[in-house]
Design an enzyme around this catalytic site. Structure first.
Site, PDB file in Angstrom:
ATOM      1  N   THR A 133      46.646  38.983  30.373  1.00 13.60           N
ATOM      2  CA  THR A 133      46.785  38.687  31.792  1.00 13.60           C
ATOM      3  C   THR A 133      48.074  37.927  32.095  1.00 13.60           C
ATOM      4  OG1 THR A 133      45.798  37.353  33.552  1.00 13.60           O
ATOM      5  CG2 THR A 133      45.364  36.629  31.330  1.00 13.60           C
ATOM      6  N   ASP A 134      48.519  38.010  33.350  1.00 17.14           N
ATOM      7  CA  ASP A 134      49.685  37.222  33.771  1.00 17.14           C
ATOM      8  C   ASP A 134      49.352  35.734  33.890  1.00 17.14           C
ATOM      9  OD1 ASP A 134      48.096  37.318  36.065  1.00 17.14           O
ATOM     10  OD2 ASP A 134      49.662  38.096  37.383  1.00 17.14           O
ATOM     11  N   GLU A 135      48.044  35.396  33.914  1.00 16.33           N
ATOM     12  CA  GLU A 135      47.661  33.991  34.136  1.00 16.33           C
ATOM     13  C   GLU A 135      48.084  33.087  32.988  1.00 16.33           C
ATOM     14  OE1 GLU A 135      43.887  33.085  35.775  1.00 16.33           O
ATOM     15  OE2 GLU A 135      43.829  34.905  36.972  1.00 16.33           O
ATOM     16  N   TYR A 159      39.895  29.803  31.492  1.00 14.90           N
ATOM     17  CA  TYR A 159      40.051  31.247  31.263  1.00 14.90           C
ATOM     18  C   TYR A 159      41.444  31.562  30.738  1.00 14.90           C
ATOM     19  CZ  TYR A 159      41.353  36.063  32.383  1.00 14.90           C
ATOM     20  OH  TYR A 159      41.862  37.331  32.319  1.00 14.90           O
ATOM     21  N   LYS A 163      42.735  33.044  27.102  1.00 12.21           N
ATOM     22  CA  LYS A 163      43.498  34.290  26.940  1.00 12.21           C
ATOM     23  C   LYS A 163      44.837  33.998  26.247  1.00 12.21           C
ATOM     24  CE  LYS A 163      42.740  37.953  28.168  1.00 12.21           C
ATOM     25  NZ  LYS A 163      42.016  39.098  27.570  1.00 12.21           N
TER      26      LYS A 163
HETATM   27  P1  NAD Z   1      35.132  42.380  33.108  1.00  9.42           P
HETATM   28  O1  NAD Z   1      34.579  40.996  33.103  1.00  9.42           O
HETATM   29  O2  NAD Z   1      34.863  43.276  34.256  1.00  9.42           O
HETATM   30  O3  NAD Z   1      34.625  43.148  31.799  1.00  9.42           O
HETATM   31  C1  NAD Z   1      34.592  42.551  30.536  1.00  9.42           C
HETATM   32  C2  NAD Z   1      33.760  43.442  29.617  1.00  9.42           C
HETATM   33  O4  NAD Z   1      33.752  42.828  28.320  1.00  9.42           O
HETATM   34  C3  NAD Z   1      32.296  43.575  30.055  1.00  9.42           C
HETATM   35  O5  NAD Z   1      31.882  44.908  29.955  1.00  9.42           O
HETATM   36  C4  NAD Z   1      31.543  42.686  29.070  1.00  9.42           C
HETATM   37  O6  NAD Z   1      30.217  43.128  28.821  1.00  9.42           O
HETATM   38  C5  NAD Z   1      32.415  42.817  27.826  1.00  9.42           C
HETATM   39  N1  NAD Z   1      32.278  41.668  26.922  1.00  9.42           N
HETATM   40  C6  NAD Z   1      32.289  40.350  27.256  1.00  9.42           C
HETATM   41  N2  NAD Z   1      32.109  39.602  26.149  1.00  9.42           N
HETATM   42  C7  NAD Z   1      32.014  40.468  25.094  1.00  9.42           C
HETATM   43  C8  NAD Z   1      31.838  40.295  23.704  1.00  9.42           C
HETATM   44  N3  NAD Z   1      31.714  39.085  23.162  1.00  9.42           N
HETATM   45  N4  NAD Z   1      31.802  41.394  22.918  1.00  9.42           N
HETATM   46  C9  NAD Z   1      31.902  42.639  23.474  1.00  9.42           C
HETATM   47  N5  NAD Z   1      32.049  42.854  24.788  1.00  9.42           N
HETATM   48  C10 NAD Z   1      32.109  41.780  25.589  1.00  9.42           C
HETATM   49  O7  NAD Z   1      36.692  42.194  32.865  1.00  9.42           O
HETATM   50  P2  NAD Z   1      37.896  43.098  33.385  1.00  9.42           P
HETATM   51  O8  NAD Z   1      38.321  42.601  34.702  1.00  9.42           O
HETATM   52  O9  NAD Z   1      37.569  44.522  33.183  1.00  9.42           O
HETATM   53  O10 NAD Z   1      39.018  42.654  32.334  1.00  9.42           O
HETATM   54  C11 NAD Z   1      39.198  43.372  31.119  1.00  9.42           C
HETATM   55  C12 NAD Z   1      40.341  42.730  30.355  1.00  9.42           C
HETATM   56  O11 NAD Z   1      41.531  42.772  31.127  1.00  9.42           O
HETATM   57  C13 NAD Z   1      40.115  41.247  30.019  1.00  9.42           C
HETATM   58  O12 NAD Z   1      40.619  41.009  28.740  1.00  9.42           O
HETATM   59  C14 NAD Z   1      40.926  40.511  31.074  1.00  9.42           C
HETATM   60  O13 NAD Z   1      41.355  39.267  30.590  1.00  9.42           O
HETATM   61  C15 NAD Z   1      42.076  41.467  31.274  1.00  9.42           C
HETATM   62  N6  NAD Z   1      42.723  41.437  32.597  1.00  9.42           N
HETATM   63  C16 NAD Z   1      41.979  41.544  33.745  1.00  9.42           C
HETATM   64  C17 NAD Z   1      42.619  41.587  34.988  1.00  9.42           C
HETATM   65  C18 NAD Z   1      41.852  41.738  36.281  1.00  9.42           C
HETATM   66  O14 NAD Z   1      42.444  41.622  37.356  1.00  9.42           O
HETATM   67  N7  NAD Z   1      40.550  42.008  36.253  1.00  9.42           N
HETATM   68  C19 NAD Z   1      44.015  41.520  35.036  1.00  9.42           C
HETATM   69  C20 NAD Z   1      44.742  41.402  33.840  1.00  9.42           C
HETATM   70  C21 NAD Z   1      44.083  41.381  32.634  1.00  9.42           C
HETATM   71  O1  DAU Z   2      46.009  37.699  37.422  1.00  7.34           O
HETATM   72  C1  DAU Z   2      45.115  38.426  36.627  1.00  7.34           C
HETATM   73  C2  DAU Z   2      43.740  37.830  36.735  1.00  7.34           C
HETATM   74  O2  DAU Z   2      43.233  38.187  38.007  1.00  7.34           O
HETATM   75  C3  DAU Z   2      42.801  38.279  35.630  1.00  7.34           C
HETATM   76  O3  DAU Z   2      43.284  37.829  34.401  1.00  7.34           O
HETATM   77  C4  DAU Z   2      41.380  37.745  35.866  1.00  7.34           C
HETATM   78  O4  DAU Z   2      40.499  38.262  34.884  1.00  7.34           O
HETATM   79  C5  DAU Z   2      40.940  38.198  37.242  1.00  7.34           C
HETATM   80  O5  DAU Z   2      39.647  37.684  37.532  1.00  7.34           O
HETATM   81  C6  DAU Z   2      41.933  37.742  38.308  1.00  7.34           C
HETATM   82  O6  DAU Z   2      41.918  36.300  38.437  1.00  7.34           O
HETATM   83  P1  DAU Z   2      42.015  35.594  39.874  1.00  7.34           P
HETATM   84  O7  DAU Z   2      41.487  34.234  39.757  1.00  7.34           O
HETATM   85  O8  DAU Z   2      43.374  35.769  40.457  1.00  7.34           O
HETATM   86  O9  DAU Z   2      41.009  36.589  40.683  1.00  7.34           O
HETATM   87  P2  DAU Z   2      39.871  36.303  41.766  1.00  7.34           P
HETATM   88  O10 DAU Z   2      39.489  37.624  42.322  1.00  7.34           O
HETATM   89  O11 DAU Z   2      38.806  35.420  41.224  1.00  7.34           O
HETATM   90  O12 DAU Z   2      40.657  35.504  42.882  1.00  7.34           O
HETATM   91  C7  DAU Z   2      41.808  36.051  43.518  1.00  7.34           C
HETATM   92  C8  DAU Z   2      42.342  35.013  44.465  1.00  7.34           C
HETATM   93  O13 DAU Z   2      41.423  34.865  45.555  1.00  7.34           O
HETATM   94  C9  DAU Z   2      42.485  33.623  43.858  1.00  7.34           C
HETATM   95  O14 DAU Z   2      43.625  32.989  44.407  1.00  7.34           O
HETATM   96  C10 DAU Z   2      41.218  32.895  44.302  1.00  7.34           C
HETATM   97  C11 DAU Z   2      40.921  33.532  45.645  1.00  7.34           C
HETATM   98  N1  DAU Z   2      39.499  33.629  46.007  1.00  7.34           N
HETATM   99  C12 DAU Z   2      38.643  34.188  45.107  1.00  7.34           C
HETATM  100  C13 DAU Z   2      37.284  34.301  45.409  1.00  7.34           C
HETATM  101  C14 DAU Z   2      36.329  34.894  44.403  1.00  7.34           C
HETATM  102  C15 DAU Z   2      39.055  33.200  47.262  1.00  7.34           C
HETATM  103  O15 DAU Z   2      39.857  32.719  48.093  1.00  7.34           O
HETATM  104  N2  DAU Z   2      37.730  33.324  47.558  1.00  7.34           N
HETATM  105  C16 DAU Z   2      36.824  33.831  46.674  1.00  7.34           C
HETATM  106  O16 DAU Z   2      35.611  33.868  46.996  1.00  7.34           O
END
Ligand code: NAD
Ligand code: DAU
Length: 358
Positions: A133-135, A159, A163
């Site tokens: 992730t970019d975080e 988180y 990561k």
């Molecule tokens: P998600 O939470 O939707 O899915 C995570 C999946 O991993 C789920 O299916 C869960 O059951 C599985 N999991 C959790 N713990 C596990 C374990 N111990 N063993 C096996 N499986 C397990 O997450 P996502 O949003 O699909 O993110 C996927 C990946 O991409 C993560 O590594 C996250 O850090 C990264 N990522 C997410 C975003 C985003 O915006 N969602 C952006 C950049 C990177």
């Molecule tokens: O940047 C990549 C990341 O993006 C991933 O690594 C994470 O797995 C993914 O969950 C996401 O993280 P964020 O914290 O940016 O996503 P989230 O959707 O939780 O929140 C997006 C923005 O919106 C953040 O600034 C918080 C804000 N927010 C979120 C929720 C859930 C609100 O204002 N209200 C809300 O109820």
């Protein structure tokens, strides 16, 4: 040839598996623990597809992973599995340490043992791709340039710290043991199958349910949004052509303040599912207490992956967000099952018929 994917029942993982099997005959072994975020209903269209082998299990279960690697002999392992929600990491960091750090470490050890024993040609062709992730880079001020691959790591939430630790382990396994690794650091994804705890799907489902749309703080935090299918295509490109040991930032050049995102979602719902009383969904927007340690701005400099691998996103934010809102409107059952938790019953049923190999 076969690939092994971890976390393939989550949001990005399931989109990746669906796209992969739509474009290739190469089988996927999908290892997922099915936490609250894992949902086999995302993969319902693959039922009966012999190229999709689902195995419920933990990425940190050495015995299970060793067995899967020996049995299926994948040419690549792609690590999507993680605890992914920042707010949950603030309330309870332990699962994040367990899965994102210890789990990745154990997976790396299984993969290292498997890879070390491969014949020379297979060993040279093997890849371990870590999805991050970019975080990990921390937060940006308004005038700062976007995150490049050589930015310092400055994670601010449990988180992002977990990561960051996993990224460092992956890097170290390359430098110390020569494991052929690739890492992607992507910005915020959105699209189908996004769990409605995250901003965009939460706003859609709350709006339709007549609930408040909770915007943290002043709503001026900036995220860089990428349609999930574009993230999947970037991962495929990195897997095919990425240079070993390198990291690739992935983003859509779509920086937007949260409040603008919420307003755009409301405007689309006003157009596609107008309220009976004629008012806008935007009237449901409510400012609430900010997230502790809330990062102010993320932005990705995606020039490296564009230049080296010719990757570009196919969707603009406008096309992607419209597709996303339309998807949620067309899939009320998916939303209802996720919200009621009844997808767990569906999982039990699915297992009975699928006879998973673990
Ligand atoms: P998600 O939470 O939707 O899915 C995570 C999946 O991993 C789920 O299916 C869960 O059951 C599985 N999991 C959790 N713990 C596990 C374990 N111990 N063993 C096996 N499986 C397990 O997450 P996502 O949003 O699909 O993110 C996927 C990946 O991409 C993560 O590594 C996250 O850090 C990264 N990522 C997410 C975003 C985003 O915006 N969602 C952006 C950049 C990177
Ligand atoms: O940047 C990549 C990341 O993006 C991933 O690594 C994470 O797995 C993914 O969950 C996401 O993280 P964020 O914290 O940016 O996503 P989230 O959707 O939780 O929140 C997006 C923005 O919106 C953040 O600034 C918080 C804000 N927010 C979120 C929720 C859930 C609100 O204002 N209200 C809300 O109820």
């Amino acid at each position: 040839m076969t690939i092994l994917v971890t976390g393939g029942a989550g949001f990005i993982g399931s989109n990746f598996v669906l796209d992969w099997l739509a474009q290739s005959n190469e089988p996927v072994i999908n290892l997922d623990k099915l936490t609250y975020a894992g949902n086999l209903e995302n993969l319902a269209s693959l039922q009966g597809n012999p190229n999709h082998v689902f195995v419920q299990g933990d990425l940190g279960d050495r015995e299970l992973v060793d067995r899967l690697l020996a049995e299926h002999r994948p040419r690549a392992v792609l690590n999507f599995a993680a605890e992914s929600h920042v707010d949950r990491s603030i309330h309870g960091p332990e699962d994040f340490i367990q899965t994102n750090i210890l789990g990745t470490f154990r997976l790396l050890e299984s993969v290292r043992a498997y890879w070390s024993a491969l014949p020379a040609d297979d060993k040279a062709a093997f890849r371990f791709l870590h999805v991050s992730t970019d975080e990990v880079y921390g937060t940006l001020a308004k005038e700062d340039p976007p995150f490049a691959e050589d930015n310092r790591y400055e994670p601010n939430s449990p988180y992002s710290a977990s990561k960051a630790a996993s990224d460092h382990l992956v890097r170290a396994w390359h430098h110390t043991y020569g494991l052929p690794v690739l890492t992607t650091n992507c910005s915020n994804n959105y699209g189908p199958y996004h769990f409605p705890e995250k901003l965009i799907p939460l706003m859609i489902v709350n709006a339709l349910a007549g609930k408040h749309l909770p915007v943290y703080g002043d709503g001026q935090q900036i995220r860089d949004w990428l349609y999930v299918k574009d993230h999947c295509s970037a991962i495929r490109r990195v897997l095919e052509g990425g240079r070993l040991g390198e990291t690739y930032n992935v983003g859509g050049w779509n920086e937007k303040p949260n409040i603008e995102i919420v307003q755009r979602v409301c405007a689309l719902l006003d157009e596609l599912r107008p309220k009976a009383d004629g008012t806008s969904y935007a009237t449901q927007i409510t400012y609430v207490t900010d997230r502790p340690g809330h990062d102010r701005r993320y932005a990705i400099d995606a020039r490296k992956i564009e230049r080296e691998l010719g990757w570009k996103p196919a969707e603009t934010f406008e096309t992607g967000i419209r597709k996303t809102v339309e998807w949620y409107l067309a899939n009320p059952d998916w939303v209802a099952h996720v919200q009621s938790g009844s997808y767990r019953d569906w999982v039990a049923k699915q297992y009975a018929s699928e006879a998973p190999s673990a």
